[in-house]
Design an enzyme around this catalytic site. Structure first.
Site: not given
Ligand code: NAD
Length: 415
Positions: A57, A102-104, A143
């Site tokens: 995202v 952002g992150k995913g 992460d």
């Protein structure tokens, strides 16, 4: 898994309302720029086929390339990634880094996969994302469930398609362009911020009594740097229990015992450090100068907040205090330094890693430490001044600063 982010939404809404932010800008700031979902087929070691899903995202890049971690966990959802990506936008903005959010990640359980399966999955994910990530587009990092090894694989796969680009991810091994000081960065940042926060309420870190919930990467380094600064770490906990010593725990001994053998981590209760072994959650109700939740989301809730006696809380974990509990702490006059600033030391050193990759020139540890302290101190000062001048809580001041910066960047660029 939505709690920290749901909490962020409540804080955001409050800040939007306080600002009387126009609906148009609320919509622009809230919606993600782009969502990518890819299918990731994996031929397992036993010959069977399993199809995973990879997510990325990209929330906002008005201030610079998207930045945020890759999480490998079986329960990940798009909704949660959307919220965590937004959290990164505020975190990079509050630290005034030229980056977005952002992150995913992948909906897999890395503990159930062999190393070569994780390598295959990561490399496939990197190749599928390669048109929309990169040092000038979107820069992932480790992460939950990922480490410098996954970043090395991601970098290798991306570079095999796009040409050598170490700045495509941060949190890499030092040998592949990782930065000195990255491992300690979040905990060190927490200790610096705790020191400035203590001075702001007329206390000194030297001699202050501190309790740290969680003794993983963030908690253990925070405890180590706070102890070096003269604080007395009276209690630390992990998922299994708390160790307590009114005279101050031997943090070096704890670190040696807990992290010395990374293949077989020891619980804090089994450390050779002197102290009483007590119930895990009693740490949260200790009468200390500084309480540092550095473990999980929602550690302090409307249920247990009434027992909190700390004079100040520094949020080292993401979302450790629920919105309802935060309101109670506010009413009781207990200052809370919010996560988006308190744990921004990690993303700050990630940014410095990216700078070093662009320069193709690795910095000394001293330089990394000095630069990251400068960034964090500026962020602290801005938040503190805003809080003093405009009557905001620290959290409101941090969100207000971040939102103003992102809003300004969007307005300047136009759309
Ligand atoms: P970690 O997995 O290394 O450590 C977590 C620690 O918390 C472990 O000691 C674990 O035993 C303990 N723990 C788990 N449940 C507990 C409970 N109920 N009570 C007490 N202890 C408990 O994780 P980490 O990297 O140190 O991250 C901790 C938090 O900080 C997370 O919220 C993470 O999202 C956030 N964070 C981490 C970084 C980073 O750079 N690692 C950066 C920003 C934010």
């Amino acid at each position: 898994m939505t709690s920290d982010a749901a909490c962020t939404h409540a804080y955001l809404k409050k800040t939007f309302d306080k600002f009387e932010m126009p609906d148009e800008m609320r919509q622009l700031i809230s919606a993600p720029f782009r969502i990518i979902i890819v299918e990731l087929p994996l031929r397992r070691d036993d010959g069977s086929l399993k199809v995973f899903r990879g997510f990325r995202v990209q929330h906002n890049n008005a201030r610079g390339p998207f930045k945020g971690g890759l999480r490998y966990h079986p329960d990940v959802t798009l909704e949660h990634f959307m919220e965590l990506a937004q959290l990164m936008t505020w975190k990079t903005a509050v630290a005034d880094l030229p980056l977005g959010g952002g992150k995913g990640g992948i909906d897999c359980d890395p503990k159930e996969l062999s190393a070569s399966e994780v390598e295959t999955l990561t490399k496939r994910f990197a190749r599928r994302l390669s048109p929309v990530v990169g040092p000038d587009q979107d820069i992932p990092a480790p992460d939950m469930g990922t480490s410098e090894q996954e970043m090395a694989w991601f970098y290798a796969a991306y570079s095999s398609v796009m040409g050598d680009a170490p700045g495509v991810v941060t949190g890499k091994p030092i040998e592949l362009g990782g930065s000195k000081g990255r491992t300690e960065a979040t905990g060190r940042g927490v200790s610096l911020v705790a020191g400035w926060a203590a001075s702001s309420i007329g206390t000194e870190l030297r001699g202050a009594r501190v309790a740290v919930q969680g003794f993983g990467n963030v908690g253990s380094y925070a405890a180590a740097f706070l102890s070096q600064a003269g604080a007395r770490i009276v209690a630390v906990s992990d998922a299994a229990g708390t160790i307590y010593n009114e005279n101050g725990l031997d943090v070096n001994q704890l670190i040696e015992d807990v992290h010395g053998d990374t293949c077989r981590p020891t619980l804090v209760q089994h450390s050779r450090a002197e102290g009483d072994r007590i119930d895990r959650d009693s740490l949260l109700s200790m009468d200390v100068d500084v309480l540092i939740p550095a473990a999980i989301e929602n550690a302090i809730t409307s249920e247990n907040v009434k027992y909190v006696q700390a004079k100040m809380i520094v949020e080292a974990a993401n979302g450790p205090i629920t919105y309802e509990a935060d309101q109670v702490l506010l009413a009781r006059g207990i200052p809370v330094v919010p996560d988006i600033l308190a744990n921004a030391g990690g993303v700050t050193v990630s940014y410095l890693e990216w700078v070093q990759n662009r320069e193709r020139y690795p910095w000394s540890l001293e330089r990394v430490r000095e630069r990251s302290e400068t960034v964090l101190h500026r962020a602290w000062e801005t938040m503190y001044r805003k809080s003093r001048n405009e009557g905001y809580t620290y959290r409101e001041a941090a969100y207000a600063t971040a939102i103003e910066r992102v809003e300004r960047a969007i307005t300047l660029r136009g759309f």
